[in-house]
Scaffold this active site. Structure first.
Site, PDB file in Angstrom:
ATOM      1  N   ASN A 169       1.049  -1.139   0.018  1.00 49.19           N
ATOM      2  CA  ASN A 169       0.156  -0.065  -0.019  1.00 49.19           C
ATOM      3  C   ASN A 169       0.886   1.206  -0.008  1.00 49.19           C
ATOM      4  O   ASN A 169       1.389   1.657   0.924  1.00 49.19           O
ATOM      5  CB  ASN A 169      -1.049  -0.111   1.187  1.00 49.19           C
ATOM      6  CG  ASN A 169      -1.873   1.251   1.277  1.00 49.19           C
ATOM      7  OD1 ASN A 169      -1.826   2.077   0.447  1.00 49.19           O
ATOM      8  ND2 ASN A 169      -2.939   1.211   2.220  1.00 49.19           N
ATOM      9  N   ARG A 196      -2.572  -1.997  -3.520  1.00 48.72           N
ATOM     10  CA  ARG A 196      -3.749  -1.239  -3.240  1.00 48.72           C
ATOM     11  C   ARG A 196      -3.723   0.018  -4.266  1.00 48.72           C
ATOM     12  O   ARG A 196      -2.755   0.786  -4.359  1.00 48.72           O
ATOM     13  CB  ARG A 196      -3.848  -0.592  -1.792  1.00 48.72           C
ATOM     14  CG  ARG A 196      -4.985   0.263  -1.731  1.00 48.72           C
ATOM     15  CD  ARG A 196      -4.937   1.169  -0.517  1.00 48.72           C
ATOM     16  NE  ARG A 196      -6.310   1.655  -0.088  1.00 48.72           N
ATOM     17  CZ  ARG A 196      -5.981   3.094   0.401  1.00 48.72           C
ATOM     18  NH1 ARG A 196      -4.945   3.495   0.876  1.00 48.72           N
ATOM     19  NH2 ARG A 196      -7.221   3.627   0.398  1.00 48.72           N
ATOM     20  N   ARG A 249     -11.243  16.427   6.799  1.00 53.00           N
ATOM     21  CA  ARG A 249     -12.235  16.665   5.378  1.00 53.00           C
ATOM     22  C   ARG A 249     -13.507  17.130   5.939  1.00 53.00           C
ATOM     23  O   ARG A 249     -14.046  16.603   6.886  1.00 53.00           O
ATOM     24  CB  ARG A 249     -12.119  15.278   4.556  1.00 53.00           C
ATOM     25  CG  ARG A 249     -10.788  15.435   3.967  1.00 53.00           C
ATOM     26  CD  ARG A 249     -10.917  13.984   3.041  1.00 53.00           C
ATOM     27  NE  ARG A 249      -9.854  12.940   3.630  1.00 53.00           N
ATOM     28  CZ  ARG A 249      -9.682  11.795   3.167  1.00 53.00           C
ATOM     29  NH1 ARG A 249     -10.518  11.470   2.469  1.00 53.00           N
ATOM     30  NH2 ARG A 249      -8.832  11.073   3.762  1.00 53.00           N
ATOM     31  N   GLU A 282      -8.264  -4.823   5.520  1.00 55.28           N
ATOM     32  CA  GLU A 282      -7.810  -4.775   4.191  1.00 55.28           C
ATOM     33  C   GLU A 282      -6.962  -5.308   3.617  1.00 55.28           C
ATOM     34  O   GLU A 282      -6.873  -5.709   2.231  1.00 55.28           O
ATOM     35  CB  GLU A 282      -7.648  -2.964   3.864  1.00 55.28           C
ATOM     36  CG  GLU A 282      -8.978  -2.292   4.295  1.00 55.28           C
ATOM     37  CD  GLU A 282      -8.619  -0.590   4.188  1.00 55.28           C
ATOM     38  OE1 GLU A 282      -9.067  -0.155   3.133  1.00 55.28           O
ATOM     39  OE2 GLU A 282      -8.081  -0.018   5.229  1.00 55.28           O
TER      40      GLU A 282
END
Length: 403
Positions: A11, A94, A244, A387
């Protein structure tokens, strides 16, 4: 000769590389590690060999991703797990943005690399780093299958009514503007794990998955297929996140530009890096926010309330989208560890069959577990995401299929 069964998962972020080496005979981890602050004088590599519980840490400059991956390969070799091992079946990467072109795990070739590169404008922070990691790994083991697992792939099953924005379709198609969604490997893994927790097949279960970390997203999963998700063209849309904003009126951007005199880059920075919990109260760590609330900090309280209000709105919306909900699953750093968030998110939703048992909710653990009362109409679960295992599983399945 037996077929190789190991998968290396990479990743690659903008300044980091996370990695795990797994043996897919039993999905066990052989090694895990992280290279961070790549390109700085203070780079750090932390590597753990699982079988020996030996952890090594190296501090000092690592110039780029090429140097980082070579350092990772060296650490693996020290444990007898090198990239030259005949037991290594593939490397799974990923990739954050796959657009609509990539809907499943994909063997990487020149055409795939070109398409990932073409998607950089809609994933400027992520796809370039993903590409760098892939290209470096391909030079280290050019003979080995390199597989791309896309964050967006799980969400490509969304109907057009959910994936389209209400703008001129010609303009949208010309600029690839649609809702793609992210965190797909997590949503896929958690929705299936939730079904197993209920003793059912994923095709029998409707699940709302709440992936709550510094980045946060929700998804509505109907019988194993995503039918809606909160993130859109980019990972900015949707829930309130660590830094965010999530959903805002698009006119806020025009207002900040015309009235506030801010540049597009300044607005981008504001919404992505100086908003969310951090923008509201100066902290994006939920543990610190809860500590401040306990001390009577009203700024932290308001940030928490805004976070929960948005979360409840999405739970209600996805309940309506699905029609029937069998379970709600909390996952990722905040979802798995912040009991106060889970309790607040479903408080007042008893009419929808949602409730949390206080004692069950307070229990911490690494295994999937139910936190709703036994008589609850809708199961509420905490399901730790994995993941890396999801990427390894998809990678290995594709390699075996092609062989």
């Amino acid at each position: 000769m037996t077929s190789p069964t190991r998968v290396l998962v990479l990743n690659s972020g903008s300044s980091s590389v996370k990695y795990q080496l797994l043996d897919m005979r039993d999905s066990s981890r052989l090694a895990v590690g992280l290279v961070e602050r790549i390109g700085e004088q203070t780079s750090r590599l932390k590597h753990t060999c699982v079988s020996t519980a030996d952890t090594r840490e190296h501090n000092g400059p690592i110039a780029d991703h090429d140097a980082a991956l070579k350092a990772v390969a060296e650490e693996l070799s020290r444990d007898g797990l090198g990239l030259d091992s005949p037991e290594l079946a593939a490397i799974g990467h990923r990739v954050v943005h796959g657009g609509m072109f990539f809907t499943e795990p994909t063997v990487i070739d020149d055409e795939v690399l070109s398409e990932i590169e073409r998607l950089i404008p809609v994933a400027p922070l992520h796809n370039p780093a993903n590409l760098t990691g892939i290209r470096t790994a391909m030079t280290l083991r050019p003979d080995l299958p390199q597989i791309a697992i896309f964050d967006t792939a799980f969400h490509t099953t969304m109907p057009e009514s959910a994936a389209r924005y209400a703008i001129d379709p010609k303009v949208a198609d010309r600029h690839r503007i649609r809702r793609y969604g992210f965190h797909g490997t997590s949503h896929a893994y958690v929705s299936r794990a939730t079904a197993r927790l209920l003793g059912k097949d994923p095709s029998e279960v409707n699940v709302i998955v709440l992936h709550l970390g510094n980045g946060a997203s929700a998804s509505a999963v109907e019988k194993g297929r995503c039918v809606d998700t909160s993130m859109g063209l980019t990972p900015l849309e949707g829930l309130v996140m660590g830094t965010r904003s999530g959903d805002v009126d698009p006119a806020v951007i025009f207002h900040l530009a015309r009235v506030g005199g801010m540049s597009m880059d300044e607005i981008d920075t504001l919404l992505n890096k100086r908003s969310g919990l951090f923008g509201l109260c100066g902290d994006n760590d939920m543990r610190e926010i809860r500590r401040r609330i306990d001390e009577g900090d009203e700024e932290a309280r308001l940030a928490f309330d805004i976070y929960i209000h948005r979360l409840k709105k999405y739970i209600g919306a996805y309940y309506a989208v699905l029609g029937r909900v069998d379970a709600i699953a909390f996952t990722a750093g905040v979802g798995e560890n912040a009991s106060a968030v889970r309790e607040a998110a479903v408080a007042g939703l008893e009419g929808l069959g949602l409730a949390v048992d206080g004692e069950l909710n307070a229990v911490r653990g690494d295994e999937p577990r139910l936190i709703s009362p036994a008589q609850a109409r809708v199961a509420v679960a905490v399901v730790p995401t994995d993941e890396e295992l999801e990427i390894a599983t998809q990678t290995y399945a594709l390699v075996r299929k092609n062989n």
